[in-house]
Design an enzyme around this catalytic site. Structure first.
Site, PDB file in Angstrom:
ATOM      1  N   ASN A 125       0.847  -1.205   0.000  1.00 27.95           N
ATOM      2  CA  ASN A 125       0.000   0.000   0.000  1.00 27.95           C
ATOM      3  C   ASN A 125       0.879   1.249   0.000  1.00 27.95           C
ATOM      4  O   ASN A 125       2.104   1.160  -0.037  1.00 27.95           O
ATOM      5  CB  ASN A 125      -0.942  -0.030   1.200  1.00 27.95           C
ATOM      6  CG  ASN A 125      -0.170  -0.133   2.504  1.00 27.95           C
ATOM      7  OD1 ASN A 125       0.582   0.766   2.860  1.00 27.95           O
ATOM      8  ND2 ASN A 125      -0.317  -1.253   3.207  1.00 27.95           N
ATOM      9  N   LYS A 170     -13.338   0.300  15.557  1.00 27.60           N
ATOM     10  CA  LYS A 170     -12.015  -0.341  15.578  1.00 27.60           C
ATOM     11  C   LYS A 170     -11.478  -0.424  17.002  1.00 27.60           C
ATOM     12  O   LYS A 170     -10.886  -1.426  17.403  1.00 27.60           O
ATOM     13  CB  LYS A 170     -11.026   0.469  14.726  1.00 27.60           C
ATOM     14  CG  LYS A 170     -10.732  -0.202  13.421  1.00 27.60           C
ATOM     15  CD  LYS A 170      -9.902   0.635  12.492  1.00 27.60           C
ATOM     16  CE  LYS A 170     -10.399   0.354  11.081  1.00 27.60           C
ATOM     17  NZ  LYS A 170      -9.759   1.164  10.070  1.00 27.60           N
ATOM     18  N   ASP A 215      -3.924  -6.237   4.983  1.00 24.47           N
ATOM     19  CA  ASP A 215      -4.924  -7.086   5.647  1.00 24.47           C
ATOM     20  C   ASP A 215      -4.894  -8.510   5.118  1.00 24.47           C
ATOM     21  O   ASP A 215      -5.235  -9.445   5.828  1.00 24.47           O
ATOM     22  CB  ASP A 215      -6.322  -6.491   5.443  1.00 24.47           C
ATOM     23  CG  ASP A 215      -6.491  -5.205   6.232  1.00 24.47           C
ATOM     24  OD1 ASP A 215      -5.972  -5.153   7.363  1.00 24.47           O
ATOM     25  OD2 ASP A 215      -7.114  -4.255   5.716  1.00 24.47           O
ATOM     26  N   PRO A 258      -2.503 -11.778  10.274  1.00 25.48           N
ATOM     27  CA  PRO A 258      -2.773 -11.543  11.694  1.00 25.48           C
ATOM     28  C   PRO A 258      -2.940 -10.052  11.948  1.00 25.48           C
ATOM     29  O   PRO A 258      -2.322  -9.235  11.262  1.00 25.48           O
ATOM     30  CB  PRO A 258      -1.513 -12.070  12.386  1.00 25.48           C
ATOM     31  CG  PRO A 258      -0.452 -12.061  11.340  1.00 25.48           C
ATOM     32  CD  PRO A 258      -1.156 -12.290  10.027  1.00 25.48           C
ATOM     33  N   ASP A 259      -3.760  -9.698  12.913  1.00 26.11           N
ATOM     34  CA  ASP A 259      -3.917  -8.289  13.291  1.00 26.11           C
ATOM     35  C   ASP A 259      -2.949  -8.018  14.444  1.00 26.11           C
ATOM     36  O   ASP A 259      -3.135  -8.530  15.554  1.00 26.11           O
ATOM     37  CB  ASP A 259      -5.362  -8.001  13.701  1.00 26.11           C
ATOM     38  CG  ASP A 259      -5.588  -6.514  13.833  1.00 26.11           C
ATOM     39  OD1 ASP A 259      -4.808  -5.854  14.552  1.00 26.11           O
ATOM     40  OD2 ASP A 259      -6.517  -5.990  13.190  1.00 26.11           O
ATOM     41  N   ILE A 260      -1.930  -7.242  14.170  1.00 22.32           N
ATOM     42  CA  ILE A 260      -0.862  -7.035  15.154  1.00 22.32           C
ATOM     43  C   ILE A 260      -1.392  -6.231  16.349  1.00 22.32           C
ATOM     44  O   ILE A 260      -1.167  -6.579  17.505  1.00 22.32           O
ATOM     45  CB  ILE A 260       0.331  -6.328  14.480  1.00 22.32           C
ATOM     46  CG1 ILE A 260       0.882  -7.274  13.404  1.00 22.32           C
ATOM     47  CG2 ILE A 260       1.395  -5.946  15.477  1.00 22.32           C
ATOM     48  CD1 ILE A 260       1.781  -6.635  12.390  1.00 22.32           C
ATOM     49  N   LYS A 310     -10.667  -4.035  18.387  1.00 21.08           N
ATOM     50  CA  LYS A 310      -9.266  -4.419  18.582  1.00 21.08           C
ATOM     51  C   LYS A 310      -8.826  -4.332  20.039  1.00 21.08           C
ATOM     52  O   LYS A 310      -7.709  -4.703  20.371  1.00 21.08           O
ATOM     53  CB  LYS A 310      -8.362  -3.554  17.710  1.00 21.08           C
ATOM     54  CG  LYS A 310      -8.741  -3.631  16.229  1.00 21.08           C
ATOM     55  CD  LYS A 310      -7.642  -3.155  15.343  1.00 21.08           C
ATOM     56  CE  LYS A 310      -8.099  -3.182  13.885  1.00 21.08           C
ATOM     57  NZ  LYS A 310      -6.988  -3.378  12.973  1.00 21.08           N
ATOM     58  N   LYS A 365       8.611 -17.048 -10.806  1.00 15.83           N
ATOM     59  CA  LYS A 365       7.819 -15.926 -11.325  1.00 15.83           C
ATOM     60  C   LYS A 365       6.629 -16.452 -12.126  1.00 15.83           C
ATOM     61  O   LYS A 365       6.807 -17.335 -12.983  1.00 15.83           O
ATOM     62  CB  LYS A 365       8.713 -15.063 -12.221  1.00 15.83           C
ATOM     63  CG  LYS A 365       8.050 -13.817 -12.684  1.00 15.83           C
ATOM     64  CD  LYS A 365       8.944 -12.996 -13.577  1.00 15.83           C
ATOM     65  CE  LYS A 365       8.123 -11.916 -14.233  1.00 15.83           C
ATOM     66  NZ  LYS A 365       8.685 -11.479 -15.487  1.00 15.83           N
ATOM     67  N   PHE A 379      -4.026   3.269  15.058  1.00 17.16           N
ATOM     68  CA  PHE A 379      -4.458   4.283  14.100  1.00 17.16           C
ATOM     69  C   PHE A 379      -5.704   3.754  13.392  1.00 17.16           C
ATOM     70  O   PHE A 379      -5.950   2.547  13.373  1.00 17.16           O
ATOM     71  CB  PHE A 379      -3.362   4.549  13.062  1.00 17.16           C
ATOM     72  CG  PHE A 379      -2.419   5.638  13.495  1.00 17.16           C
ATOM     73  CD1 PHE A 379      -2.563   6.918  13.009  1.00 17.16           C
ATOM     74  CD2 PHE A 379      -1.409   5.374  14.392  1.00 17.16           C
ATOM     75  CE1 PHE A 379      -1.701   7.929  13.413  1.00 17.16           C
ATOM     76  CE2 PHE A 379      -0.538   6.378  14.809  1.00 17.16           C
ATOM     77  CZ  PHE A 379      -0.692   7.660  14.305  1.00 17.16           C
TER      78      PHE A 379
HETATM   79  N1  CTP Z   1      -3.328  -3.132  12.146  1.00 13.34           N
HETATM   80  C1  CTP Z   1      -2.488  -4.139  12.578  1.00 13.34           C
HETATM   81  N2  CTP Z   1      -2.483  -5.342  11.918  1.00 13.34           N
HETATM   82  C2  CTP Z   1      -3.279  -5.551  10.853  1.00 13.34           C
HETATM   83  C3  CTP Z   1      -4.140  -4.522  10.400  1.00 13.34           C
HETATM   84  C4  CTP Z   1      -4.140  -3.324  11.070  1.00 13.34           C
HETATM   85  O1  CTP Z   1      -1.752  -3.946  13.551  1.00 13.34           O
HETATM   86  N3  CTP Z   1      -3.237  -6.712  10.243  1.00 13.34           N
HETATM   87  C5  CTP Z   1      -3.385  -1.891  12.910  1.00 13.34           C
HETATM   88  C6  CTP Z   1      -2.837  -0.685  12.185  1.00 13.34           C
HETATM   89  O2  CTP Z   1      -1.461  -0.525  12.456  1.00 13.34           O
HETATM   90  C7  CTP Z   1      -3.666   0.429  12.794  1.00 13.34           C
HETATM   91  C8  CTP Z   1      -5.002  -0.231  13.097  1.00 13.34           C
HETATM   92  O3  CTP Z   1      -4.736  -1.624  13.140  1.00 13.34           O
HETATM   93  O4  CTP Z   1      -3.139   0.843  14.031  1.00 13.34           O
HETATM   94  C9  CTP Z   1      -6.081   0.026  12.096  1.00 13.34           C
HETATM   95  O5  CTP Z   1      -5.630  -0.187  10.781  1.00 13.34           O
HETATM   96  P1  CTP Z   1      -6.563   0.114   9.566  1.00 13.34           P
HETATM   97  O6  CTP Z   1      -5.830  -0.206   8.316  1.00 13.34           O
HETATM   98  O7  CTP Z   1      -7.166   1.470   9.728  1.00 13.34           O
HETATM   99  O8  CTP Z   1      -7.746  -0.896   9.821  1.00 13.34           O
HETATM  100  P2  CTP Z   1      -7.970  -2.385   9.477  1.00 13.34           P
HETATM  101  O9  CTP Z   1      -7.888  -3.194  10.703  1.00 13.34           O
HETATM  102  O10 CTP Z   1      -7.083  -2.787   8.358  1.00 13.34           O
HETATM  103  O11 CTP Z   1      -9.495  -2.354   9.029  1.00 13.34           O
HETATM  104  P3  CTP Z   1     -10.130  -1.869   7.638  1.00 13.34           P
HETATM  105  O12 CTP Z   1      -9.104  -2.163   6.572  1.00 13.34           O
HETATM  106  O13 CTP Z   1     -11.339  -2.713   7.547  1.00 13.34           O
HETATM  107  O14 CTP Z   1     -10.423  -0.411   7.774  1.00 13.34           O
END
Ligand code: CTP
Length: 405
Positions: free
Chosen positions: A211, A341, A279, A307-309, A345, A289, A327
């Site tokens: 991204n 969120k 995500d 994983p969501d950190i 979270k 390749k 954030f």
């Molecule tokens: N984050 C994280 N790990 C992930 C996704 C997000 O730690 N796999 C953390 C980001 O660093 C940020 C927060 O979660 O602090 C929100 O990230 P954001 O991209 O706004 O949200 P998402 O959880 O990705 O949700 P969405 O894409 O549905 O808005």
């Protein structure tokens, strides 16, 4: 907010903006700052030592080898006695000298001899500011831990337009006060973890999903926390930024690597998750390749959730950080999504920002934050430079942890 009397060593170099120093000194003294001034030879073509001496209330230091000045105050003492060294205006030539460590006059010698924080306010013709040599010098100075304020866009005395004007005295003063406050080190002894930048999720050996995150905000937060005294681990995805000074930086690529590095950094008192973690990742990484096959349909990407950190850190047991800040990057209904969120979270605060293409936030230098708390309150911050946002985040962390003076 005024600060108790603090000592500024003000180095004035040659440039038409030198006249603005007089205003800087006048306003600074009203706010309890004490100035000792040093001029370069070129500076004296634009502002007189007499005017600087009259406003600062002290004689101006001008010569490296001056018997009278050395007898009064040695230049090493001058360099070390200040709380902060400010170079305003800083000409292109002087930045080059600083970047290369020259010491052929009093001003450059002092900068080499000082162990104090240094703030420079560049001022020059926009072409000179944009020149690759200046870009290189500025990057080197930043990497050395030198702080910059400005320059700003606007009309120049030379009739050209562009970025190069020295920051206004009020802006320089705000930067001075911010740095002096940092000197208090309210986060001394606090361990902090910051995530920053994008992640890259490989598809094959040459392609990845990622991204637009530049890492600017996360890196600035890591630096601000370190400046406030915290012991900081920064876990960052691939960015084009130097590692912030005074921060232990761990470089990763994927979300899973980022999570692993974050868990390895525990225990910490505070975690700030500023990374734009991908995500999803491709469910399979091709060993070779992926090739186009004539006549065959394009490949279909199957994705798996990463994983969501942030959520993982917030859900830890005994080693959960006392303060977990996330954030929320949103393109619409910012507060509503941010609140959701925060709950989903399990974090303690969410810094929400609008990141649509028109906002210029992703990859840009500025940010507009809404601080969303679990009790539903929302505190809007004005649009600020990401460094100033970072300073405020450090302040917020100190307040929340109860370590603020
Ligand atoms: N984050 C994280 N790990 C992930 C996704 C997000 O730690 N796999 C953390 C980001 O660093 C940020 C927060 O979660 O602090 C929100 O990230 P954001 O991209 O706004 O949200 P998402 O959880 O990705 O949700 P969405 O894409 O549905 O808005």
């Amino acid at each position: 907010m005024s600060v108790p009397e603090r000592r500024i060593l003000l180095i004035v170099t040659g440039g038409i903006a030198a006249y603005k120093c007089l205003e800087l000194i006048r306003r600074g003294r009203e706010r309890g700052l004490r100035f000792r001034c040093v001029t370069t030879r070129a500076a004296e073509r634009f502002v007189t030592p007499l005017a600087l001496a009259a406003l600062s209330g002290h004689p101006v230091h001008r010569e490296l080898f001056s018997l009278t000045e050395e007898a009064e105050m040695g230049h090493i003492r001058l360099a070390r006695e200040a709380d902060l060294v400010v170079v305003a205006p800083a000409s292109a030539d002087f930045l080059a000298k600083m970047a290369n460590g020259h010491a052929d006059d009093l001003a450059s010698t002092l900068l080499l001899a000082t162990d104090r924080p240094v703030l420079v306010a560049p001022a020059m013709n926009p072409r000179m500011w944009a020149h690759p040599a200046t870009r290189r010098n500025v990057a080197r100075l930043r990497a050395d831990g030198i702080h910059l304020v400005g320059p700003e866009p606007g009309d120049m005395a030379c009739g050209e337009e562009g970025v190069g004007r020295m920051a206004e005295p009020a802006t320089i003063l705000a930067a001075i006060e911010a740095l002096l406050e940092d000197g208090r080190r309210p986060l001394a002894g606090v361990r902090a973890l910051v995530t920053s930048g994008p992640t890259r999720e490989p598809l094959d050996p040459v392609r990845f999903l990622s991204n637009r995150s530049s890492g600017r905000q996360g890196h600035a937060i890591a630096e601000a926390l370190a400046r406030a005294g915290a012991e900081v681990v920064l876990v960052t995805g691939p960015v084009c930024l130097p590692d912030p000074p005074g921060v232990r930086t761990v470089h990763v690529e994927t979300a899973r690597e980022m999570l692993e590095a974050c868990l390895a950094a525990l225990p910490v008192e505070v975690a700030v998750c500023a990374a734009a973690v991908a995500d999803w990742r491709p469910a399979r990484i091709a060993k070779d390749k992926l090739k186009k096959r004539p006549g065959a349909p394009p490949p279909v990407l199957e994705l798996e959730e990463n994983p969501d950190i942030l959520a993982t850190l917030a859900a830890r047991g005994t080693d959960r950080p006392r303060l977990v800040i996330g954030f929320a990057a949103e393109t619409e209904r910012v507060v509503e999504h941010a609140r959701a969120k925060l709950t989903r979270k399990g974090c303690d605060l969410v810094l929400a920002n609008e990141v649509g293409p028109a906002s210029g936030v992703l990859g840009g230098p500025r940010n507009r934050i809404l601080v969303v708390a679990p009790d539903g309150t929302v505190e809007p911050w004005p649009e600020l430079d990401k460094r100033e946002v970072a300073r405020r985040v450090a302040e917020l962390v100190a307040a929340r942890l109860g370590t603020a003076a």
